[in-house]
Design an enzyme around this catalytic site. Structure first.
Site, short mmCIF file in Angstrom:
data_model
loop_
_atom_site.label_atom_id
_atom_site.label_comp_id
_atom_site.label_asym_id
_atom_site.label_seq_id
_atom_site.Cartn_x
_atom_site.Cartn_y
_atom_site.Cartn_z
N ARG A 10 -4.33 53.62 -3.95
CA ARG A 10 -4.74 52.27 -4.30
C ARG A 10 -5.73 52.25 -5.46
NH1 ARG A 10 -4.41 48.88 0.67
NH2 ARG A 10 -6.47 48.03 0.28
N LYS A 70 -13.63 42.28 19.09
CA LYS A 70 -12.77 43.44 19.26
C LYS A 70 -12.87 43.93 20.70
CE LYS A 70 -12.07 46.55 16.09
NZ LYS A 70 -12.17 47.59 15.03
N GLU A 130 -11.14 50.86 -2.41
CA GLU A 130 -10.97 52.18 -3.00
C GLU A 130 -11.15 52.18 -4.51
OE1 GLU A 130 -8.86 52.10 0.91
OE2 GLU A 130 -8.84 50.79 -0.86
#
Length: 647
Positions: A405, A291, A377
């Site tokens: 979700r 990243k 979730e």
């Protein structure tokens, strides 16, 4: 101002097909220029920087090897797709990223034919890609399977979600030709990579090796059962020794990798092998990336440069707004810490968003009582339900839009069993530059229909502290509270520790006689401002803060209905929310029979595009000016002129 970078090769690219005219060395220069262009663009607009910088070489390689948009390229999630946008005909608009009327911060089907699937929530790419691959096979019966490729690029964070494994399990069983690229950007799965790994990956992805393995599999199936098992185990052992991909192989994927995702000399031949193969199962290509690659400030602090505000390219310094009131997120974290210091049973659960929900601060204070379960979730909610069965007091901190979700888990695992799980829903209402995909528009409606669910919404940051205390003290079932993104009003001192409020009890802030404004949430300030404007027109106005959508303060609602000509409800949620609950109560009580003029004001029945929050709420018709207009329209022509008589 950050000067534009020098990009002679990138300037020659209008569409990805132009990349096919470049040599491997030229593609390396394209990648360098693309990285500089991405940094420059995000420095002017803000947005998700680190993930996009990590996939520059991968983006160039995929577009150079495959024939997009005929070949389908799906990004999971879309915030790593900024370089993709630049290469796919949107470079001239990249400086409008996340701006009003500009490019979305995520992939969007309506924006470009190169975006075959919109993605702002994670872990959808493999399911969507499998659907496209199966559709290809249905529409091209008997054709070669490499006539059209489907490539799903999924980040390793997204691989923590169960949906990704559900899709892989299905894809492995169906054996549709699909290429999944696992972008592993924190070395969480892979051992160190190098030239030998790249060589082996290229070897095992080649057509001869694939064909040989298919032949050997067919031969092994002709062995007696014991010998077939021995042959299969030998194959798995050899593959595991070479690649470490046993998990993916067991799910029916052909694993290739890990390889250096920043080395085009490794990526290009390997992707060509995968493109040309027309036999075998779906493939998982494991690439290791960094990243923030290529921009030193982002490499040094990938967490701080995941999502950035406008910044100085030379120094990396981000433009910080002047200090203002505490954010709602920070207020929630502080209030939860205060409660946890008094009650050791309080724990916090989040789904890969510790900093976004303020639980990073909670985690520093209570590391053993903080649980980040990854992008999962559904698991987070049922995990909390399990904690609650044993007397623990879980606070589940999930954005309103992400809690969608886990809806079945909220219903079946929490509410049906009346377990005291506390839901803290950040980013409620409209969220500005993240747009419709992240707007917390639906939680009032989707939680309001669940029996025994207590719903609260604070009108300001001080009320939020009180609601955290209320949730901590409540043990009779599930309870949820919502709060918006951004700063509070700074109009009231926030207590060091909140005080529980009476369940189902609202409050009146201003007394009047002609008009009643009943607010649920942070539109209360707009209601007070509207009341001042109405008073200037001679219309006496009551302003009340509902505090609760469930249980509704029916005594307060009845009082407002009886003593006012017009009643207006305000909320930062969709249709079928708080206003609908109030309307249901009034209708069943016969309030409309006496001539009450009732108007529910909520978000429009539409998805609102990214803009500033203020502009979004103006568009939604939830400003003080819109409230005044709604009241006057309800009263009919000449309402303002006749106001003194009504008052």
């Amino acid at each position: 101002m950050n000067p534009a970078p020098h990009t002679p090769l990138l300037d020659r690219i209008r569409i990805p097909a132009d990349l096919k005219n470049f040599s491997a060395d030229q593609l390396k220069q394209v990648a360098a220029e693309l990285r500089a262009e991405t940094v420059h663009a995000v420095s002017q607009t803000g947005g998700h920087l680190g993930a996009s910088l990590g996939v520059v070489e991968l983006t160039v390689a995929i577009h150079a090897v495959f024939d997009t948009p005929r070949d389908k390229l799906i990004w999971d999630v879309g915030h790593q797709a900024y370089p993709h946008k630049i290469l796919t005909g949107r470079r001239d608009r990249i400086h409008t990223l996340r701006q009003p009327g500009g490019l979305s911060g995520f992939t969007r089907r309506s924006e470009s034919e190169y975006d075959p699937f919109g993605a702002a929530h994670s872990s959808t790419s493999i399911s969507a890609g499998l659907g496209m691959a199966v559709a290809r096979d249905l529409l091209r019966p008997g054709g070669k399977r490499n006539e059209q490729s489907v490539i799903s690029v999924i980040g390793d964070g997204s691989m923590s979600a169960g949906m990704a494994y559900e899709a892989m399990n299905n894809a492995g069983a169906m054996r549709s030709r699909l290429i999944v690229v696992l972008n592993d950007n924190d070395m969480s799965i892979a051992p160190p990579v190098g030239a030998m790994s790249a060589y082996l990956s290229r070897l095992i992805s080649s057509r001869p090796f694939l064909s040989l393995r298919e032949v050997m599999a067919k031969v092994a199936r002709r062995f007696p059962a014991p010998l077939e098992r021995v042959a299969r185990r030998a194959d798995e052992f050899a593959r595991g020794m070479l690649t470490g991909g046993t998990l993916f192989e067991e799910m029916g994927f052909y694993y290739v990798g890990p390889i250096d995702g920043h080395n085009l000399d490794h990526l290009l031949p390997l992707l060509r092998n995968l493109r040309d193969a027309d036999t075998g199962p779906p493939v998982l290509l494991h690439v290791v990336t960094q990243k923030g690659k290529g921009y030193p400030p982002a490499e040094a602090a990938p967490d701080k440069y995941h999502a950035v505000s406008k910044f100085n390219v030379v120094t990396g310094a981000q433009n910080k707004a002047p200090p203002g009131p505490p954010t709602y997120t920070a207020t929630f974290a502080k209030a939860l810490i205060a409660e946890a210091e008094q009650d050791e049973r309080i724990v916090a659960v989040t789904a890969a968003m510790p900093s976004g929900t303020g639980l990073d601060a909670f985690g520093k204070r209570f590391p053993r009582r903080t649980f980040d379960v990854g992008i999962a979730e559904q698991h987070a909610v049922t995990f909390a339900a399990g904690l609650a069965t044993e007397g623990i007091k879980p606070f589940v901190a999930i954005y309103s839009t992400f809690l969608q979700r886990a809806y079945d888990q909220v219903v079946h695992d929490v509410a049906l069993q009346k377990l005291p799980v506390r839901f803290a829903m950040d980013r409620a209402g409209l969220v500005g530059a993240d747009g419709a995909t992240h707007a917390g528009a639906f939680d009032i409606a989707y939680l309001g229909c669940i029996p025994d669910m207590v719903l609260m919404a604070p009108s300001d940051e001080a009320e939020l502290a009180h609601m955290v205390a209320t949730a901590a003290a409540f043990d009779d079932g599930p309870i949820a509270f919502r709060f918006p993104r951004g700063e509070g009003f700074g109009l009231e001192p926030v207590p060091a520790r909140g005080t529980p409020v009476e369940i189902g009890r609202g409050r009146v802030l201003r007394e009047g006689s002609a008009v009643a404004l009943l607010s649920y949430g942070t539109r209360l300030r707009e209601c007070l401002a509207a009341a001042e404007e109405l008073a200037a027109l001679g219309l006496s106005c009551t302003v009340a803060d509902a505090r609760f959508a469930k249980p509704l303060d029916t005594a307060l609602v009845d009082q407002l209905a009886r003593h006012h000509e017009v009643m207006v409800t305000l909320e930062e949620g969709s249709v079928c929310g708080f206003g609908a609950l109030v309307m249901q109560h009034l209708a069943m009580g016969g309030a409309f029979d006496s001539g009450l003029k009732f108007r529910p004001m909520c978000l429009p029945d539409a998805f609102l595009d990214h803009d500033t929050p203020k502009a979004q709420y103006e568009t939604a018709g939830l400003s003080a000016r819109a409230i005044v207009a709604q009241v006057l329209a309800a009263m009919g022509p000449g309402a303002a002129a006749a106001a003194p008589a009504r008052a």
